[in-house]
Design a protein around this motif. Structure first.
Motif, PDB file in Angstrom:
ATOM      1  N   LYS A   1       0.855  -1.192   0.000  1.00  0.00           N
ATOM      2  CA  LYS A   1       0.000   0.000   0.000  1.00  0.00           C
ATOM      3  C   LYS A   1       0.885   1.234   0.000  1.00  0.00           C
ATOM      4  N   PRO A   2       0.378   2.360  -0.538  1.00  0.00           N
ATOM      5  CA  PRO A   2       1.192   3.577  -0.557  1.00  0.00           C
ATOM      6  C   PRO A   2       1.543   3.989   0.879  1.00  0.00           C
ATOM      7  N   THR A   3       2.763   4.467   1.050  1.00  0.00           N
ATOM      8  CA  THR A   3       3.222   4.772   2.400  1.00  0.00           C
ATOM      9  C   THR A   3       2.745   6.140   2.892  1.00  0.00           C
ATOM     10  N   ASN A   4       2.385   6.998   1.954  1.00  0.00           N
ATOM     11  CA  ASN A   4       1.886   8.307   2.380  1.00  0.00           C
ATOM     12  C   ASN A   4       0.755   8.735   1.435  1.00  0.00           C
ATOM     13  N   LEU A   5       0.112   9.821   1.756  1.00  0.00           N
ATOM     14  CA  LEU A   5      -0.993  10.266   0.904  1.00  0.00           C
ATOM     15  C   LEU A   5      -0.446  10.833  -0.401  1.00  0.00           C
ATOM     16  N   GLY A   6      -1.118  10.560  -1.472  1.00  0.00           N
ATOM     17  CA  GLY A   6      -0.657  11.019  -2.767  1.00  0.00           C
ATOM     18  C   GLY A   6      -0.762  12.531  -2.890  1.00  0.00           C
ATOM     19  N   GLU A   7       0.239  13.095  -3.522  1.00  0.00           N
ATOM     20  CA  GLU A   7       0.240  14.542  -3.713  1.00  0.00           C
ATOM     21  C   GLU A   7      -0.419  14.925  -5.033  1.00  0.00           C
ATOM     22  N   CYS A   8      -0.591  13.959  -5.872  1.00  0.00           N
ATOM     23  CA  CYS A   8      -1.202  14.241  -7.165  1.00  0.00           C
ATOM     24  C   CYS A   8      -2.090  13.065  -7.565  1.00  0.00           C
ATOM     25  N   CYS A   9      -2.700  13.164  -8.710  1.00  0.00           N
ATOM     26  CA  CYS A   9      -3.578  12.129  -9.262  1.00  0.00           C
ATOM     27  C   CYS A   9      -4.822  11.922  -8.381  1.00  0.00           C
TER      28      CYS A   9
END
Lengths: 110, 110
Positions: A102-110
Motif C-alpha cells: 500500500k502507498p506509504t503516504n498520501l498522494g500529492e497528485c492524481c
DNA sequence: TTTATTAATTGCAATATTACGATGAATACA
DNA sequence: TGTATTCATCGTAATATTGCAATTAATAAA
C-alpha cells in the motif's frame, strides 16, 4: 543488448520478477491449474490436456521445477508430477507481500 | 514458432499469465516499488532512481500503463505517474485468487 | 521567437523465449 | 533379449523482449 541488467536491481526485485516471469506463460498457468485439480499427474496426461507437444510441455515443467513449484516421483515407467505444496506456499506468499503493498503516504497528485 | 499459442488456453489462463508477465521484469518491479514509496513521480526521477535510459523506462511505463496499473497526470512540463490504486487492487486480487489455490483432493502420490 | 527540458516514439542490435522434430535414456512388458 | 512407452535433451526456426541512440513532440523559460 536484449539482456536484463539484473545487477542494478535489489535481490528482492530480481526474485519477485523471477517468480512472476515463471507464472507469466499461459501453458504454465494451465499446468499448475491442472495439477491442483487432479493433484497427481504424469507428463503424458498434460500433453493431452494442454495442446502442446511433449517436448514443449517438458520445457515448461522444467521451469516450474526450477522455481521449486513441482516435485516428481518415479512411478513405474512414468514420472508423477505434483505441486510441491510447501514450496508453493512460500513462493506464493513472497509474491503476495508485494501484491498487498500500500502507498506509504498520501498522494500529492492524481 | 516462438509464438505463444494463446488460442488454446482459457481466458483466465491468458489473463493470469499476462498479469504475471508484466510483473516479470525487475525494472517494472522497481518502478512499482518506487511509486508506492513516494506515491508521486515523474519519469525523470525514475531514470535517476533506476539505472536505465529514459527510453527504456518509458517502455516499461507503457507496459504497466497498458495493464492499467498506472495513471498519469500532466503537471506543468512533466508527467506525474502514480499507482492506480483501484486497478492495482483488482489486478492484485485476481492474481492472488490463483496464488491461494489449494489441491481439491488428497494427493495419490508424492 | 529561440532555447532548454522532459517524455514518447522509432529503429536497431542483441539476447531470450517459445515450440517442435529428432534423438536419447530409462523402464515395463513380451 | 527385443519392443514399446514415457519423458528429457538437443538442435533449429521463429517470434518476443530488452536496451539504447536518435528523433520527435510538447511545454516552459529566456
Amino acid at each position: 543488448m536484449g539482456t536484463t541488467k539484473s545487477e542494478i536491481y535489489t535481490l528482492e526485485q530480481n526474485k519477485l520478477a523471477n517468480i512472476a516471469k515463471v507464472l507469466g506463460h499461459p501453458a504454465r498457468v494451465a499446468i499448475l491449474q491442472h495439477l491442483f485439480k487432479v493433484n497427481a499427474c504424469v507428463c503424458g496426461d498434460l500433453v493431452n490436456e494442454i495442446g502442446l507437444s511433449q517436448a514443449t510441455i517438458s520445457q515448461h515443467l522444467k521451469e516450474l521445477k526450477n522455481l521449486g513449484l513441482l516435485k516428481g516421483n518415479i512411478e513405474g515407467t512414468s514420472i508423477c508430477y505434483c505441486i510441491d505444496i510447501k514450496n508453493w506456499k512460500n513462493v506464493s506468499t513472497y509474491l503476495q507481500v508485494f501484491l498487498n503493498q500500500k502507498p506509504t503516504n498520501l498522494g500529492e497528485c492524481c
